[in-house]
Write an enzyme that holds these catalytic residues in place. Structure first.
Site, PDB file in Angstrom:
ATOM      1  N   HIS A  12      80.737  42.001  18.891  1.00 51.10           N
ATOM      2  CA  HIS A  12      80.986  41.556  20.276  1.00 51.10           C
ATOM      3  C   HIS A  12      79.777  41.759  21.202  1.00 51.10           C
ATOM      4  CE1 HIS A  12      82.828  45.824  20.913  1.00 51.10           C
ATOM      5  NE2 HIS A  12      81.589  45.817  21.380  1.00 51.10           N
ATOM      6  N   HIS A  59      83.956  49.014  27.744  1.00 51.03           N
ATOM      7  CA  HIS A  59      82.578  49.466  27.998  1.00 51.03           C
ATOM      8  C   HIS A  59      82.371  49.902  29.443  1.00 51.03           C
ATOM      9  CE1 HIS A  59      82.307  47.035  24.342  1.00 51.03           C
ATOM     10  NE2 HIS A  59      81.165  47.613  24.076  1.00 51.03           N
ATOM     11  N   HIS A 192      74.676  49.982  14.719  1.00 49.05           N
ATOM     12  CA  HIS A 192      73.704  49.795  15.803  1.00 49.05           C
ATOM     13  C   HIS A 192      73.612  51.046  16.659  1.00 49.05           C
ATOM     14  CE1 HIS A 192      77.500  48.558  17.768  1.00 49.05           C
ATOM     15  NE2 HIS A 192      76.924  48.394  18.950  1.00 49.05           N
ATOM     16  N   GLU A 239      82.016  51.794  16.720  1.00 50.11           N
ATOM     17  CA  GLU A 239      82.954  50.703  17.050  1.00 50.11           C
ATOM     18  C   GLU A 239      83.722  50.229  15.820  1.00 50.11           C
ATOM     19  OE1 GLU A 239      80.721  48.792  20.954  1.00 50.11           O
ATOM     20  OE2 GLU A 239      80.468  47.808  19.020  1.00 50.11           O
TER      21      GLU A 239
HETATM   22 FE   LIG Z   1      80.273  47.332  22.180  1.00 51.47          FE
END
Ligand SMILES: [Fe+2]
Length: 286
Positions: A12, A59, A192, A239
């Site tokens: 996303h 977020h 990431h 995530e």
């Molecule tokens: Fe994210």
């Protein structure tokens, strides 16, 4: 009764929203990523789900560090975003299914998952980008139940806890009396890290291990602690908890129909998968 037709996993990254807004689908940088959704579109046209249960992490748009629930379930008939990032136009509202939401909330609390119930809930790019990738047309042909999981502020729920959380939702979906076709979606990841000394960190080998294990042997991933997971996947690779919940919600025989893994999209290893969920049929004695 409701039928869980399958699951979709999708990255996303906010930059995807900018690429969509600028119609960069055939740009050499973006094409290998967007092509990964051709199969998703084919599969969605074939399975025609009515509702999507979307596991995602907020977020900072609806929840911030001052109040951050481990698990929260939207219970509204419409969800809006207010900021997609990158200064691009805000996504159109997405219709919700509050009746199904309350069924899931009741079942989760009965199952000892004490969720936060949100009759108003802003959704951010972690919902809108996968939606725009999966249904790129001018209207959303589907209702959603957004389910937030904390992947931001430690302590985070364990991989095992998220798998069990997803299983609780899967059982609740199967007991829902309306004839709905449901797709479950896990968003975010894969490996990431956006900041600190390891900014830009990606671990392809571990990502591929996760994509292999999550299909038939998700329990194998629960031996990793959250700290192990940060080491292996970067600080935002957690995530993947959303993917674990999505996998948990698939209650039948699960098979991977399609996988696209592409490095990098922005600073992220992007993965797109489609899982089929075939209901287990009890064998009758001859
Ligand atoms: Fe994210």
């Amino acid at each position: 009764m409701a039928t869980i037709v399958g699951g979709v996993g999708s990255t996303h990254v906010p930059a995807i929203g900018k690429a969509i807004a600028e119609k960069k689908h055939n740009d050499p940088y973006w094409k290998p990523f967007f092509k990964g959704f051709d199969y998703v579109h084919y599969w969605l046209a074939r399975t025609r789900p009515d509702v999507a249960v979307v596991f995602y992490n907020d977020h900072g748009l609806n929840f911030f560090l001052d109040k951050l629930p481990t698990f929260a379930v939207g219970a509204a008939n419409e969800y809006r975003s207010e900021d997609e990032g990158w200064g691009i136009p805000v996504s159109r509202p997405i219709p919700g299914d509050a009746t199904l939401s309350w069924h899931l909330i009741n079942a989760l609390v009965a199952d000892e998952f004490d969720v936060t119930m949100c009759q108003e809930m802003l959704i951010d790019h972690a919902v809108t980008i996968p939606m725009a990738l999966m249904w790129p047309g001018p209207v959303w042909p589907i209702k959603i139940v957004p389910v937030e999981i904390n992947t931001v502020q430690h302590p985070l729920p364990s991989l095992e806890r998220c798998l069990k959380f997803g299983r609780s939702i899967g059982r609740a979906l199967e007991s829902y009396e309306q004839d709905l076709r449901v797709v479950v979606i896990g968003t975010g990841g894969l490996s990431h890290q956006l900041d600190g000394a390891r900014a830009g960190f990606i671990n392809k080998e571990f990502d591929l291990l996760c994509l292999d294990k999550i299909v038939a042997e998700p329990e194998a991933l629960t031996r990793y602690s959250i700290h192990d997971w940060v080491k292996e996947t970067g600080s935002q690779g957690v995530e993947f908890l959303n993917w674990m919940a999505m996998r948990g919600a698939l209650t039948g025989r699960v098979s991977e129909l399609n996988r696209n893994y592409h490095i990098p999209i922005s600073n992220t290893a992007a993965a797109t998968v489609v899982y089929e969920n075939q209901k287990e049929v009890a064998r009758k004695a001859a």
